[in-house]
Design an enzyme around this catalytic site. Structure first.
Site, PDB file in Angstrom:
ATOM      1  N   GLU A 146       0.911  -1.051  -0.073  1.00  0.00           N
ATOM      2  CA  GLU A 146       0.080   0.160   0.064  1.00  0.00           C
ATOM      3  C   GLU A 146       0.928   1.119   0.071  1.00  0.00           C
ATOM      4  O   GLU A 146       1.992   1.516   0.787  1.00  0.00           O
ATOM      5  CB  GLU A 146      -0.886   0.123   1.238  1.00  0.00           C
ATOM      6  CG  GLU A 146      -1.856  -0.905   1.297  1.00  0.00           C
ATOM      7  CD  GLU A 146      -2.711  -1.244   2.780  1.00  0.00           C
ATOM      8  OE1 GLU A 146      -3.419  -0.330   2.758  1.00  0.00           O
ATOM      9  OE2 GLU A 146      -2.114  -1.804   3.473  1.00  0.00           O
TER      10      GLU A 146
ATOM     11  N   LYS B 113       3.986   1.254  10.087  1.00  0.00           N
ATOM     12  CA  LYS B 113       3.930   2.397   9.562  1.00  0.00           C
ATOM     13  C   LYS B 113       3.405   3.573  10.165  1.00  0.00           C
ATOM     14  O   LYS B 113       3.738   4.618  10.034  1.00  0.00           O
ATOM     15  CB  LYS B 113       3.155   2.315   8.224  1.00  0.00           C
ATOM     16  CG  LYS B 113       3.883   1.522   6.917  1.00  0.00           C
ATOM     17  CD  LYS B 113       3.169   1.311   5.755  1.00  0.00           C
ATOM     18  CE  LYS B 113       3.751   0.737   4.652  1.00  0.00           C
ATOM     19  NZ  LYS B 113       3.008   0.692   3.368  1.00  0.00           N
TER      20      LYS B 113
ATOM     21  N   ARG C   1       5.881 -12.568  10.001  1.00  0.00           N
ATOM     22  CA  ARG C   1       6.354 -11.354   9.573  1.00  0.00           C
ATOM     23  C   ARG C   1       7.573 -11.090  10.502  1.00  0.00           C
ATOM     24  O   ARG C   1       8.046 -11.872  11.346  1.00  0.00           O
ATOM     25  CB  ARG C   1       5.527 -10.120   9.990  1.00  0.00           C
ATOM     26  CG  ARG C   1       5.252 -10.257  11.393  1.00  0.00           C
ATOM     27  CD  ARG C   1       4.166  -8.957  11.936  1.00  0.00           C
ATOM     28  NE  ARG C   1       5.047  -7.485  11.368  1.00  0.00           N
ATOM     29  CZ  ARG C   1       4.120  -6.672  11.511  1.00  0.00           C
ATOM     30  NH1 ARG C   1       2.979  -6.424  11.687  1.00  0.00           N
ATOM     31  NH2 ARG C   1       4.787  -5.539  11.186  1.00  0.00           N
TER      32      ARG C   1
END
Length: 553
Positions: free
Chosen positions: A35, A271, A261
């Protein structure tokens, strides 16, 4: 392909091998779908290496696709930085660059299809009401009073939403699934919301935008992705991903696989938190060399080879775990140890005067760039009667075991002569401003007299020929290995950056260019700053120390 990216086993590699062997797929197609709402970080590097690496290893292809479904948070700056990060890591998407926004018309038509099938409806509940109606993990949700609108009314309202008739937040389109489902993602998830915002890729063409959970799987289907690889937090979303595929006339059915992850100590990987650090001025930007962003570690001096090696070393598994920062740091140490030329730089200069060296004379000493790598060549280093040494390399009252310069003791200068300290000069406050010494001309490196044993070896630069530079000593951004909780910013390391403005470097470094990397002898590995360094005013960033100093801490 190099062993660097193929040897470490992981369960996804096994899955791909079996799918090809069984004939389930003839060509492997993966994708990296960020994104564009921030810069990529080291966790994304793991996903990049995994997706592009698998495709390359098995003769397939990997798409770079921007899942750009939220124009409020997205920016062209982020898009360009993501492209640059992927390229820097050594991967290419070729002609396979895509945007979810390019599929908006198809996604819209499929949304109308679900409405016509009685599987989607326009809801007038506000966002906080939708949250309240969803229920909890132990209590079922409650159906919206607008859930049973007719197909005709839903189509009319949805088309009017697209036309921009309603303000932001007035209505949403929701999938009609099961408000009592134990999987919260099935409780009539929102598919579209109204946003009167300009999109960085498609401009003002749309007034409604699809939610990520709706657009993601269908974008994979449009592109013919065979292995949709994502991190474990999306495991609970997979049933919804598959529900949309089951209920839409998609041209292809991808399969989602989840992996653990990357959680890195002494860093934040959110983020939202990274953006807060930027907005609050705690760092200079997304590419600040203390940030765990790919552009940040690049600017700090990490090499793409070191990052790829790190990602391969930590492997790919199904269990979340924490990777210690020291493993990432060691990866770049090992890489730079092989490739970085050794040079001399004095970061905290102290003047040294050789009393018996001829006035006005300078000689050129040839010193190799790497003691174990003759192929890196050598350089000429000027030597004269006035030098700079590190202030810490002299002690007027040396502690026990001190093996550097002190009154009456001998020391060797790297690649040069043996000196003996004869005295010091001090200012009015009693601070040593210069060290005075004599040299033995028979002890130059390579001459028979150079074999004489002395306590230690220190580095130096010629005062007359030195390059003046700014050096930034970077350290870990946080003092705690797990900076979490509401007070996470209180764990910022106040010593994460020290700027030294008057460093003296050997003259060979005058020709250094952006991103050139060196080992400053006895100091660490350093890189010419990509952004702030200019001709005549070089800036060097410390990439990493020569040894791990945090383990002892």
């Amino acid at each position: 392909m190099s062993t660097e990216t193929t040897q470490a086993a992981n369960f996804l590699r096994t899955i791909v091998q079996e799918d090809l062997k069984s004939g389930k797929h003839e060509t492997i197609v993966t994708r990296f779908p960020p994104e564009p709402n921030g810069y990529l970080h080291i966790g994304h590097a793991k996903s990049i290496c995994l997706n592009f690496g698998l495709a390359k290893e098995f003769g397939g292809r990997c798409h770079l696709r921007f899942d750009d479904t939220n124009p409020v948070k997205e920016d062209t700056e982020y898009i360009e930085s993501i492209k640059e990060s992927v390229r820097w890591l050594g991967f290419s998407w070729g002609s396979h660059l895509y945007y979810a926004s390019e599929y908006f018309e198809q996604l819209y038509q499929w949304a109308e299809y679900l409405i016509q099938q009685g599987k989607a409806y326009v809801d007038d509940l506000a966002a906080d009401e939708i949250r309240a109606y969803r229920g909890t993990l132990t209590e079922p949700g409650k159906e919206s009073p607008w859930r049973n609108r007719s197909v005709e009314e839903n189509l009319d309202l949805f088309r009017r939403m697209r036309a921009g008739e309603f303000p932001d937040g007035a209505k949403v389109l929701r999938a009609k699934i099961d408000m009592a489902s134990p999987n919260m993602n099935f409780r009539d998830p929102v598919m579209y919301r109204i946003l009167h915002a300009t999109h960085p890729h498609v401009g003002d063409a749309w007034r409604i935008y699809p939610m990520y959970d709706y657009a993601h799987g269908q974008s994979d289907a449009i592109e013919g992705i065979t292995h949709s690889i994502c991190t474990l937090e999306f495991e609970g979303h997979r049933p919804l991903y598959e529900w949309f595929l089951d209920n839409l006339p998609v041209p292809h059915r991808p399969r989602q696989y989840e992996f653990a992850r990357l959680n890195l100590t002494y860093a934040v990987m959110s983020k939202r938190k990274l953006l807060q650090l930027v907005k609050d001025g705690d760092v200079s930007g997304w590419d600040d060399p203390r940030m765990p962003t790919i552009m940040g570690i690049r600017r700090r001096g990490y090499t793409p080879e070191a990052v790829r090696s790190f990602c391969e070393t930590i492997g790919v598994g199904r269990s979340d775990s924490w990777i210690d920062m020291s493993i990432l740091e060691e990866s770049v140490r090992q890489d730079l140890n092989e490739r970085a030329p050794r040079v001399m730089a004095v970061l905290r200069p102290l003047r040294l005067v050789i009393e018996n060296y001829p006035d006005g004379v300078a000689e050129e000493l040839t010193i190799p760039y790497h003691p174990q790598k003759p192929e890196l060549g050598s350089r000429s280093v000027p030597f004269c009667g006035e030098l700079f040494i590190e202030r810490d390399d002299f002690a007027e009252m040396p502690p026990k075991g001190f093996k550097r310069m002190s009154p009456g003791e001998e020391i060797r200068l790297r690649g040069a002569y043996i000196l003996k300290c004869t005295g010091v000069e001090k200012d009015a406050d009693g601070t040593v401003t210069a060290v005075r010494c004599t040299y033995d001309p028979e002890t130059r490196s390579g001459l028979p007299g150079s074999d004489r044993k002395v306590k230690g070896v220190i580095h130096w630069v010629s005062a007359r020929h030195a390059v003046t530079a700014e050096v930034r000593l970077y350290d870990r951004l946080f003092t705690d290995p797990n900076p979490s909780g509401d007070d996470w910013k209180e764990l910022l390391n106040p010593a994460s950056m020290e700027i030294l403005a008057d460093c003296r470097l050997e003259p060979s470094l005058a020709a250094a260019r952006a991103e050139d990397r060196f080992q400053f002898e006895r100091q660490g590995y350093f890189c010419v700053d990509l952004k702030d360094s200019t001709e005549g005013a070089p800036v060097f960033n410390r990439t990493v120390t020569l040894r791990d100093s945090w383990t002892k801490k």
